[in-house]
Enzyme design. Structure first.
Site, PDB file in Angstrom:
ATOM      1  N   GLY A 116       3.027  -0.591   8.471  1.00 48.51           N
ATOM      2  CA  GLY A 116       4.027  -0.251   8.635  1.00 48.51           C
ATOM      3  C   GLY A 116       5.228  -1.414   9.080  1.00 48.51           C
ATOM      4  N   GLN A 133     -10.515   1.825   2.857  1.00 49.32           N
ATOM      5  CA  GLN A 133      -9.678   2.041   3.535  1.00 49.32           C
ATOM      6  C   GLN A 133      -9.826   2.925   4.856  1.00 49.32           C
ATOM      7  OE1 GLN A 133      -5.265   3.231   3.562  1.00 49.32           O
ATOM      8  NE2 GLN A 133      -5.055   1.662   1.965  1.00 49.32           N
ATOM      9  N   CYS A 135      -1.375   0.992  16.298  1.00 53.78           N
ATOM     10  CA  CYS A 135      -1.149   2.589  16.296  1.00 53.78           C
ATOM     11  C   CYS A 135       0.227   2.894  16.720  1.00 53.78           C
ATOM     12  CB  CYS A 135      -1.479   2.177  17.264  1.00 53.78           C
ATOM     13  SG  CYS A 135      -1.592   3.748  18.658  1.00 53.78           S
ATOM     14  N   ARG A 136       0.471   3.045  15.000  1.00 54.35           N
ATOM     15  CA  ARG A 136       1.792   3.499  14.748  1.00 54.35           C
ATOM     16  C   ARG A 136       2.946   3.100  15.696  1.00 54.35           C
ATOM     17  NH1 ARG A 136      -0.197   9.739  14.303  1.00 54.35           N
ATOM     18  NH2 ARG A 136      -0.689   9.622  11.809  1.00 54.35           N
ATOM     19  N   GLN A 138      11.104  -6.226  11.532  1.00 55.26           N
ATOM     20  CA  GLN A 138       9.456  -5.555  12.026  1.00 55.26           C
ATOM     21  C   GLN A 138       8.511  -6.386  11.155  1.00 55.26           C
ATOM     22  OE1 GLN A 138       9.529  -1.391  11.006  1.00 55.26           O
ATOM     23  NE2 GLN A 138      10.765  -0.888  13.458  1.00 55.26           N
ATOM     24  N   ASP A 186       0.653  -1.237   0.113  1.00 52.33           N
ATOM     25  CA  ASP A 186       0.002   0.200  -0.288  1.00 52.33           C
ATOM     26  C   ASP A 186       1.395   1.385  -0.192  1.00 52.33           C
ATOM     27  OD1 ASP A 186      -2.636   1.295   0.364  1.00 52.33           O
ATOM     28  OD2 ASP A 186      -1.069   2.010   2.104  1.00 52.33           O
ATOM     29  N   LYS A 235       6.681  -1.634  22.153  1.00 51.69           N
ATOM     30  CA  LYS A 235       8.591  -1.588  22.826  1.00 51.69           C
ATOM     31  C   LYS A 235       8.754   0.154  23.250  1.00 51.69           C
ATOM     32  CE  LYS A 235       8.331   0.759  18.229  1.00 51.69           C
ATOM     33  NZ  LYS A 235       9.827   0.830  17.080  1.00 51.69           N
ATOM     34  N   TYR A 270       3.485   9.237  -0.086  1.00 47.41           N
ATOM     35  CA  TYR A 270       4.583   8.703   1.133  1.00 47.41           C
ATOM     36  C   TYR A 270       5.967   9.411   0.699  1.00 47.41           C
ATOM     37  CZ  TYR A 270       0.436   6.930   2.150  1.00 47.41           C
ATOM     38  OH  TYR A 270      -0.592   6.399   2.803  1.00 47.41           O
TER      39      TYR A 270
HETATM   40  N1  LIG Z   1      -5.435   5.746   3.409  1.00 43.48           N
HETATM   41  C1  LIG Z   1      -4.405   6.598   4.109  1.00 43.48           C
HETATM   42  O1  LIG Z   1      -4.957   7.781   4.902  1.00 43.48           O
HETATM   43  C2  LIG Z   1      -3.789   6.351   5.742  1.00 43.48           C
HETATM   44  C3  LIG Z   1      -3.072   6.321   6.888  1.00 43.48           C
HETATM   45  C4  LIG Z   1      -1.662   6.153   7.457  1.00 43.48           C
HETATM   46  C5  LIG Z   1      -1.863   4.728   6.897  1.00 43.48           C
HETATM   47  N2  LIG Z   1      -1.994   4.956   5.879  1.00 43.48           N
HETATM   48  C6  LIG Z   1      -1.648   2.965   5.251  1.00 43.48           C
HETATM   49  O2  LIG Z   1      -0.805   2.676   6.582  1.00 43.48           O
HETATM   50  C7  LIG Z   1       0.010   2.029   6.845  1.00 43.48           C
HETATM   51  C8  LIG Z   1       0.939   1.855   8.205  1.00 43.48           C
HETATM   52  O3  LIG Z   1       0.745   3.238   8.758  1.00 43.48           O
HETATM   53  P1  LIG Z   1       0.179   3.207  10.234  1.00 43.48           P
HETATM   54  O4  LIG Z   1       0.645   4.788  10.191  1.00 43.48           O
HETATM   55  O5  LIG Z   1      -0.875   2.514   9.982  1.00 43.48           O
HETATM   56  O6  LIG Z   1       1.206   2.856  11.793  1.00 43.48           O
HETATM   57  P2  LIG Z   1       1.777   1.287  11.801  1.00 43.48           P
HETATM   58  O7  LIG Z   1       1.016   0.026  10.774  1.00 43.48           O
HETATM   59  O8  LIG Z   1       0.184   0.706  12.889  1.00 43.48           O
HETATM   60  O9  LIG Z   1       2.658   1.255  12.634  1.00 43.48           O
HETATM   61  C9  LIG Z   1       3.836   1.526  11.212  1.00 43.48           C
HETATM   62  C10 LIG Z   1       5.786   1.468  12.770  1.00 43.48           C
HETATM   63  O10 LIG Z   1       5.424   0.900  13.482  1.00 43.48           O
HETATM   64  C11 LIG Z   1       6.373   0.839  13.634  1.00 43.48           C
HETATM   65  N3  LIG Z   1       6.812  -0.884  13.062  1.00 43.48           N
HETATM   66  C12 LIG Z   1       6.441  -1.654  12.785  1.00 43.48           C
HETATM   67  N4  LIG Z   1       6.375  -2.945  13.209  1.00 43.48           N
HETATM   68  C13 LIG Z   1       7.172  -3.060  14.275  1.00 43.48           C
HETATM   69  C14 LIG Z   1       7.520  -4.213  14.632  1.00 43.48           C
HETATM   70  N5  LIG Z   1       7.800  -5.041  14.961  1.00 43.48           N
HETATM   71  N6  LIG Z   1       8.329  -3.656  16.476  1.00 43.48           N
HETATM   72  C15 LIG Z   1       8.477  -2.570  16.521  1.00 43.48           C
HETATM   73  N7  LIG Z   1       8.354  -1.294  15.331  1.00 43.48           N
HETATM   74  C16 LIG Z   1       7.388  -1.700  14.684  1.00 43.48           C
HETATM   75  C17 LIG Z   1       8.027   0.819  12.798  1.00 43.48           C
HETATM   76  O11 LIG Z   1       7.376   2.689  13.013  1.00 43.48           O
HETATM   77  P3  LIG Z   1       9.080   2.786  13.855  1.00 43.48           P
HETATM   78  O12 LIG Z   1      10.051   1.995  13.805  1.00 43.48           O
HETATM   79  O13 LIG Z   1       9.470   4.174  13.763  1.00 43.48           O
HETATM   80  O14 LIG Z   1       8.436   3.267  15.619  1.00 43.48           O
HETATM   81  C18 LIG Z   1       6.247   1.154  11.149  1.00 43.48           C
HETATM   82  O15 LIG Z   1       6.567   2.514  10.667  1.00 43.48           O
HETATM   83  C19 LIG Z   1       1.055   3.280   6.080  1.00 43.48           C
HETATM   84  O16 LIG Z   1       2.820   2.555   5.820  1.00 43.48           O
HETATM   85  C20 LIG Z   1       0.146   3.414   4.468  1.00 43.48           C
HETATM   86  O17 LIG Z   1       0.307   2.491   3.441  1.00 43.48           O
HETATM   87  C21 LIG Z   1      -2.723   4.996   5.253  1.00 43.48           C
END
Ligand SMILES: NC(=O)c1ccc[n+]([C@@H]2O[C@H](COP(=O)([O-])OP(=O)(O)OC[C@H]3O[C@@H](n4cnc5c(N)ncnc54)[C@H](OP(=O)(O)O)[C@@H]3O)[C@@H](O)[C@H]2O)c1
Length: 321
Positions: A286, A179, A214-215, A292, A53, A221, A58
């Site tokens: 993400g 989404q 949740c980001r 990760q 995605d 961690k 981005y």
């Molecule tokens: N459509 C939309 O408007 C929209 C909006 C937001 C997101 N999205 C999509 O959703 C995706 C996911 O992003 P998200 O905002 O939803 O965040 P998320 O998936 O909840 O968190 C992702 C972040 O968590 C950390 N992480 C991931 N796996 C880990 C692990 N195993 N251990 C420790 N840290 C880990 C990494 O950041 P750190 O290492 O920096 O902590 C990673 O960048 C985006 O990339 C995008 O494709 C879409």
């Protein structure tokens, strides 16, 4: 890996999709580098993740270019979902805005095709609702024209509330996906999930859940409320500050405890919970690094283990941030 058919399409998506926001290199701190991002993409493919995605926003095109570079010729074999509509040039007060006029949708789509080096985008999603005066119908017409012209295969929406979503479905029943944020900590979309996306009977469209960790908070961690650099969007995220931070910590501790008992990472429990929820088609997660991704995919081994979820659900139900 397990694969799920996106309802009413022939897209077979891995239960986990790789989210490309962070690897764009903007808004996710100072520890993003292309080499690690490419290794993360390769790890995803090795673990059976077959869809990605991304969005022009981005990294202002960088995530799409990097994805195409990392995948090489394999970009034709996986499913890439990108997004249209957001303008970030000439923005006011640093606010990127959604222009869903047909001309902009078509122009944006052409740019994505160039960056991804593809002839057709498997799934093109509207990034967020229009902030100009374009009627929803005109936007949907533009997406249909792109589909009919072979530039995209399917189209979907992101971040739409249930009422406009229902309007969109009435006008374009072939709408493939929505989404939306959804996690153990973010459940406000559940009403629309039951009413619009997955009512009794046939599922109306696919639901792609994002922010499933949740980001990063649900990985467990962070020992204390973390201090992010101003280059990281979590610097201004209320959930990483008091009072919201403390409200989530009971659940995070439970994830750590259950994870330690079972020898699985809390991240896998958080993603597994999302994948079990009725109406959720797949989870987007993400990642910046290969390790990760390796933790995330362990969610798949947990989905059917009822005792785990019975133990965690009371913590989920009593936590709201
Ligand atoms: N459509 C939309 O408007 C929209 C909006 C937001 C997101 N999205 C999509 O959703 C995706 C996911 O992003 P998200 O905002 O939803 O965040 P998320 O998936 O909840 O968190 C992702 C972040 O968590 C950390 N992480 C991931 N796996 C880990 C692990 N195993 N251990 C420790 N840290 C880990 C990494 O950041 P750190 O290492 O920096 O902590 C990673 O960048 C985006 O990339 C995008 O494709 C879409």
């Amino acid at each position: 890996m397990k694969y799920r058919t996106l309802p009413r399409t022939d897209l077979q998506l891995s239960a986990i999709g790789f989210g490309c926001w962070a690897i764009g290199g903007k808004w996710w701190g100072d520890d993003v580098d292309d080499k690690s991002s490419i290794a993360a993409i390769h790890a995803a493919v090795d673990h059976g993740i077959n869809w990605f995605d991304t969005a022009p926003l981005y990294g202002h095109g960088h995530a799409e270019e990097l994805l195409a570079k990392a995948l090489g010729s394999r970009r034709h074999d996986v499913i890439i979902a990108s997004k249209v509509g957001v303008r970030w040039r000439h923005q006011i007060n640093d606010h990127a805005f959604s222009d869903l006029s047909p001309d902009h949708i078509i122009e944006d789509c052409e740019c994505i095709l160039r960056r991804l080096r593809l002839d057709t985008i498997p799934l093109l999603q509207v990034h967020w609702p229009c902030e100009c005066s374009t009627p929803l119908e005109a936007t949907l017409e533009a997406l249909m024209a792109l589909r009919d012209g072979g530039k995209i295969r399917y189209f979907g929406l992101c971040n739409y509330a249930s009422r406009p979503l229902q309007q969109a479905l009435a006008y374009a029943p072939e709408l493939a996906s929505l989404q939306t944020p959804y996690s153990m900590l973010r459940r406000e979309f559940e009403f629309a999930l039951r009413d619009v996306v997955a009512p009794e009977g046939e599922q109306a469209l696919g639901m792609l859940a994002y922010e499933t960790l949740c980001r990063g908070m649900l990985t467990g961690k962070f020992g204390a409320a973390p201090r992010f650099p101003s280059t990281d969007l979590r610097h201004n995220d209320e959930r990483f500050r008091e009072p919201l931070w403390s409200r989530a910590q009971g659940l995070v501790s439970a994830l750590r405890l259950v994870g330690a008992k079972l020898n699985v990472p809390p991240a896998a429990l958080a993603v597994g919970w999302v994948l079990r929820q009725p109406g959720v088609s797949v989870a987007i997660v993400g990642a910046k690094r290969a390790a990760q991704v390796a933790e995330q995919v362990r969610a798949l081994e947990l989905i059917g283990r009822e005792k785990i979820w019975a133990a965690l659900q009371p913590h989920v139900d009593r936590t709201r941030v």
